[in-house]
Design a protein around this motif. Structure first.
Motif, PDB file in Angstrom:
ATOM      1  N   SER A 108       0.715  -1.223  -0.008  1.00 25.25           N
ATOM      2  CA  SER A 108      -0.195  -0.344  -0.157  1.00 25.25           C
ATOM      3  C   SER A 108       0.584   1.235  -0.017  1.00 25.25           C
ATOM      4  O   SER A 108       1.869   1.605  -0.071  1.00 25.25           O
ATOM      5  CB  SER A 108      -0.972  -0.357   1.440  1.00 25.25           C
ATOM      6  N   ILE A 109      -0.270   2.426   0.108  1.00 19.88           N
ATOM      7  CA  ILE A 109       1.287   3.429  -0.262  1.00 19.88           C
ATOM      8  C   ILE A 109       0.705   4.063   0.711  1.00 19.88           C
ATOM      9  O   ILE A 109      -0.516   4.812   1.167  1.00 19.88           O
ATOM     10  CB  ILE A 109       0.496   4.382  -1.781  1.00 19.88           C
ATOM     11  N   ILE A 129      -7.582   2.955  -5.311  1.00 19.58           N
ATOM     12  CA  ILE A 129      -8.159   3.310  -3.507  1.00 19.58           C
ATOM     13  C   ILE A 129      -9.771   2.137  -3.203  1.00 19.58           C
ATOM     14  O   ILE A 129      -9.943   1.040  -4.952  1.00 19.58           O
ATOM     15  CB  ILE A 129      -9.056   4.202  -3.311  1.00 19.58           C
ATOM     16  N   ASP A 130      -9.954   1.985  -2.231  1.00 17.84           N
ATOM     17  CA  ASP A 130     -10.287   0.743  -2.406  1.00 17.84           C
ATOM     18  C   ASP A 130     -12.121   1.025  -3.013  1.00 17.84           C
ATOM     19  O   ASP A 130     -13.120   0.406  -3.273  1.00 17.84           O
ATOM     20  CB  ASP A 130     -11.082   0.465  -0.674  1.00 17.84           C
ATOM     21  N   LEU A 194      -5.829  12.581  -3.879  1.00 16.85           N
ATOM     22  CA  LEU A 194      -5.209  13.091  -3.183  1.00 16.85           C
ATOM     23  C   LEU A 194      -5.267  12.529  -1.170  1.00 16.85           C
ATOM     24  O   LEU A 194      -6.258  12.308  -1.374  1.00 16.85           O
ATOM     25  CB  LEU A 194      -4.320  13.855  -2.753  1.00 16.85           C
ATOM     26  N   ASN A 195      -3.995  11.782  -0.713  1.00 15.70           N
ATOM     27  CA  ASN A 195      -4.179  11.685   0.083  1.00 15.70           C
ATOM     28  C   ASN A 195      -5.260  10.730   0.610  1.00 15.70           C
ATOM     29  O   ASN A 195      -6.158  10.750   1.585  1.00 15.70           O
ATOM     30  CB  ASN A 195      -4.894  12.949   1.146  1.00 15.70           C
ATOM     31  N   LYS A 196      -5.515   9.597  -0.169  1.00 11.78           N
ATOM     32  CA  LYS A 196      -6.030   8.769   0.066  1.00 11.78           C
ATOM     33  C   LYS A 196      -5.205   7.328  -0.124  1.00 11.78           C
ATOM     34  O   LYS A 196      -3.807   7.180  -0.637  1.00 11.78           O
ATOM     35  CB  LYS A 196      -7.242   8.521  -1.287  1.00 11.78           C
ATOM     36  N   ARG A 197      -5.840   6.304   1.010  1.00  9.93           N
ATOM     37  CA  ARG A 197      -5.112   5.080   1.014  1.00  9.93           C
ATOM     38  C   ARG A 197      -5.073   4.529  -0.839  1.00  9.93           C
ATOM     39  O   ARG A 197      -6.315   3.854  -1.147  1.00  9.93           O
ATOM     40  CB  ARG A 197      -5.293   4.111   1.938  1.00  9.93           C
TER      41      ARG A 197
END
Length: 219
Positions: A108-109, A129-130, A194-197
């Motif tokens: 993951s990131i 992303i999920d 941005l700023n998501k897993r």
């Protein structure tokens, strides 16, 4: 092997590749980070000059959890004068391959990624992303585009407030971003948030992308 590495000692990981006509060396190092419960691992990439001198051109760092088979990307840097030659892809492919070879399959990131082009690149390696419905519903979507008369990539921000913040950021200042005002006369390549897993969602596809990347840089 990785968990038993000594701290702050570079281990030669690969001499298989070349770029700009120079052979490359990739080293792996393990570092203890104060106030963290985990160690960071670094991949460092060097050009080898004809006189044997090694020139550091970039690094990628990540942390590992061997019990949960986790390998999580934290960050990457490439010297600006060496960008645009596929070295970011080589770094990512090396990290993924190293993780797979050590039975670390939960990739993951870090959520704090603020570089749109980097997320676009990661999606090519099957990170996602999920909840992909976010691309349709969120005001924070950023479009990765290419003008019809250019090979350069551009950005279109759905949220103009987000665009304003991005223009004032260090990320914008330190890279060659072009932001466009509309989606007319461009080809939309992809969308990122941005700023998501972002998690690896297809191991086979990702590994094939790694092999293709390695082949382009093979000596």
């Amino acid at each position: 092997m990785l968990q038993y590495m000594q701290y702050n000692i570079p281990y030669l990981h690969s001499t298989r590749f070349e770029s700009f006509g120079y052979p490359l060396k990739i080293y792996l190092e393990k570092h203890h980070i104060n106030n963290n419960t985990h160690d960071n691992y670094y991949l460092k990439l060097y050009f080898i000059l004809p006189n044997g001198k090694e020139i550091l051109i970039g690094y990628l760092y990540f942390f590992l959890n061997f019990e949960l088979h986790i390998s999580r990307f934290i960050g990457m840097y490439i010297n600006p004068e060496f960008r645009g030659k596929g070295l970011a892809s080589l770094f990512i492919a090396t990290w993924i391959d190293l993780s797979f070879q050590n039975d670390l399959t939960n990739l993951s990131i870090n959520r704090k990624q603020r570089k749109p082009f980097f997320l676009y690149l990661l999606k090519k390696f099957s990170f996602e992303i999920d909840d992909i419905s976010i691309y349709e519903t969120s005001e924070s979507v950023i479009y990765i585009c290419k003008k019809e008369d250019s090979t350069n990539k551009t950005l279109f921000f759905k949220n103009k407030k987000q665009e304003e913040i991005f223009r004032k950021s260090h990320v914008f200042e330190r890279d060659n971003y072009e932001i466009i005002d509309s989606l007319q006369n461009v080809n939309i390549l992809d969308r990122v948030v941005l700023n998501k897993r972002y998690n690896l969602d297809n191991q086979d596809k990702s590994y094939q992308k790694c092999l293709d990347t390695f082949k382009r840089h093979q000596k």
